[in-house]
Design a protein around this motif. Structure first.
Motif, PDB file in Angstrom:
ATOM      1  N   GLU A  46       0.832  -1.201   0.000  1.00 58.02           N
ATOM      2  CA  GLU A  46       0.000   0.000   0.000  1.00 58.02           C
ATOM      3  C   GLU A  46       0.866   1.250   0.000  1.00 58.02           C
ATOM      4  OE1 GLU A  46      -2.957   2.351   3.051  1.00 58.02           O
ATOM      5  OE2 GLU A  46      -3.051   0.176   2.997  1.00 58.02           O
ATOM      6  N   VAL A  47       0.479   2.193  -0.840  1.00 57.10           N
ATOM      7  CA  VAL A  47       1.090   3.514  -0.865  1.00 57.10           C
ATOM      8  C   VAL A  47      -0.025   4.511  -0.584  1.00 57.10           C
ATOM      9  CG1 VAL A  47       2.227   5.261  -2.286  1.00 57.10           C
ATOM     10  CG2 VAL A  47       2.876   2.866  -2.512  1.00 57.10           C
ATOM     11  N   ALA A  48       0.149   5.336   0.449  1.00 56.88           N
ATOM     12  CA  ALA A  48      -0.857   6.336   0.804  1.00 56.88           C
ATOM     13  C   ALA A  48      -0.174   7.691   0.899  1.00 56.88           C
ATOM     14  CB  ALA A  48      -1.532   5.980   2.121  1.00 56.88           C
ATOM     15  N   ALA A  49      -0.652   8.638   0.104  1.00 59.89           N
ATOM     16  CA  ALA A  49      -0.103   9.993   0.117  1.00 59.89           C
ATOM     17  C   ALA A  49      -1.199  10.964   0.529  1.00 59.89           C
ATOM     18  CB  ALA A  49       0.423  10.366  -1.265  1.00 59.89           C
ATOM     19  N   PHE A  50      -0.794  12.025   1.214  1.00 63.29           N
ATOM     20  CA  PHE A  50      -1.722  13.098   1.530  1.00 63.29           C
ATOM     21  C   PHE A  50      -1.066  14.407   1.131  1.00 63.29           C
ATOM     22  CE2 PHE A  50      -3.476  16.443   4.176  1.00 63.29           C
ATOM     23  CZ  PHE A  50      -4.822  16.300   3.851  1.00 63.29           C
ATOM     24  N   LEU A  51      -1.750  15.177   0.295  1.00 65.40           N
ATOM     25  CA  LEU A  51      -1.275  16.478  -0.173  1.00 65.40           C
ATOM     26  C   LEU A  51      -2.168  17.538   0.471  1.00 65.40           C
ATOM     27  CD1 LEU A  51      -0.950  15.462  -3.908  1.00 65.40           C
ATOM     28  CD2 LEU A  51       0.834  15.433  -2.151  1.00 65.40           C
ATOM     29  N   PRO A  52      -1.623  18.345   1.390  1.00 70.97           N
ATOM     30  CA  PRO A  52      -2.455  19.270   2.149  1.00 70.97           C
ATOM     31  C   PRO A  52      -2.908  20.493   1.358  1.00 70.97           C
ATOM     32  CG  PRO A  52      -0.179  19.589   2.716  1.00 70.97           C
ATOM     33  CD  PRO A  52      -0.228  18.408   1.771  1.00 70.97           C
ATOM     34  N   ALA A  53      -3.981  21.094   1.865  1.00 72.10           N
ATOM     35  CA  ALA A  53      -4.468  22.404   1.420  1.00 72.10           C
ATOM     36  C   ALA A  53      -4.534  22.556  -0.085  1.00 72.10           C
ATOM     37  CB  ALA A  53      -3.603  23.498   2.042  1.00 72.10           C
TER      38      ALA A  53
END
Length: 124
Positions: free
Chosen positions: A109-116
């Motif tokens: 699993e690859v999980a990315a979060f890009l804010p705002a």
């Protein structure tokens, strides 16, 4: 998605006004992980999820275990080998975070979060 690969995708409401950097980083994260699944877990089912929230954009790609033998080519032979580093750098450049972890039953699993994910440019 790629031909011959069982896949599922789920997209939440996506931001219509995201800056190009966010869109590009999300696209490249999905592209890299699909390539990694093809290379390291051929024939595996793949799930792609995109979730836009007020806080930013979440990108998750999960593949199952390989159902076909993986190729024995090395990164030097294929010209690859820096994909995860590049993914991490792209996400960090936008102030985001990246998690890489084994998924159940031999997947990844690859999980990315890009804010705002908004309309205002940095410093503007």
């Amino acid at each position: 998605m790629r031909p011959g690969c069982p896949s599922r995708r789920r997209c939440g409401a996506l931001c219509a006004n995201c800056r190009a950097e966010w869109s590009s980083s999300a696209y490249r994260t999905v592209q890299e992980e699909l390539s990694n699944a093809l290379r390291h877990a051929p024939g595996s089912p793949v799930r792609v999820e995109l979730d836009h929230a007020r806080e930013g954009l979440g990108v998750t790609v999960v593949n199952g275990p390989a159902t076909e033998p993986a190729t024995e080519r090395t990164p030097r032979e294929t010209g690859e080998g820096h994909a995860l580093t590049g993914m991490r750098e792209r996400v960090a450049m936008l102030g985001g975070r990246l998690a890489l972890r084994p998924a159940g039953e031999g997947g990844f699993e690859v999980a990315a979060f890009l804010p705002a994910c908004g309309t205002e440019e940095p410093g503007g």
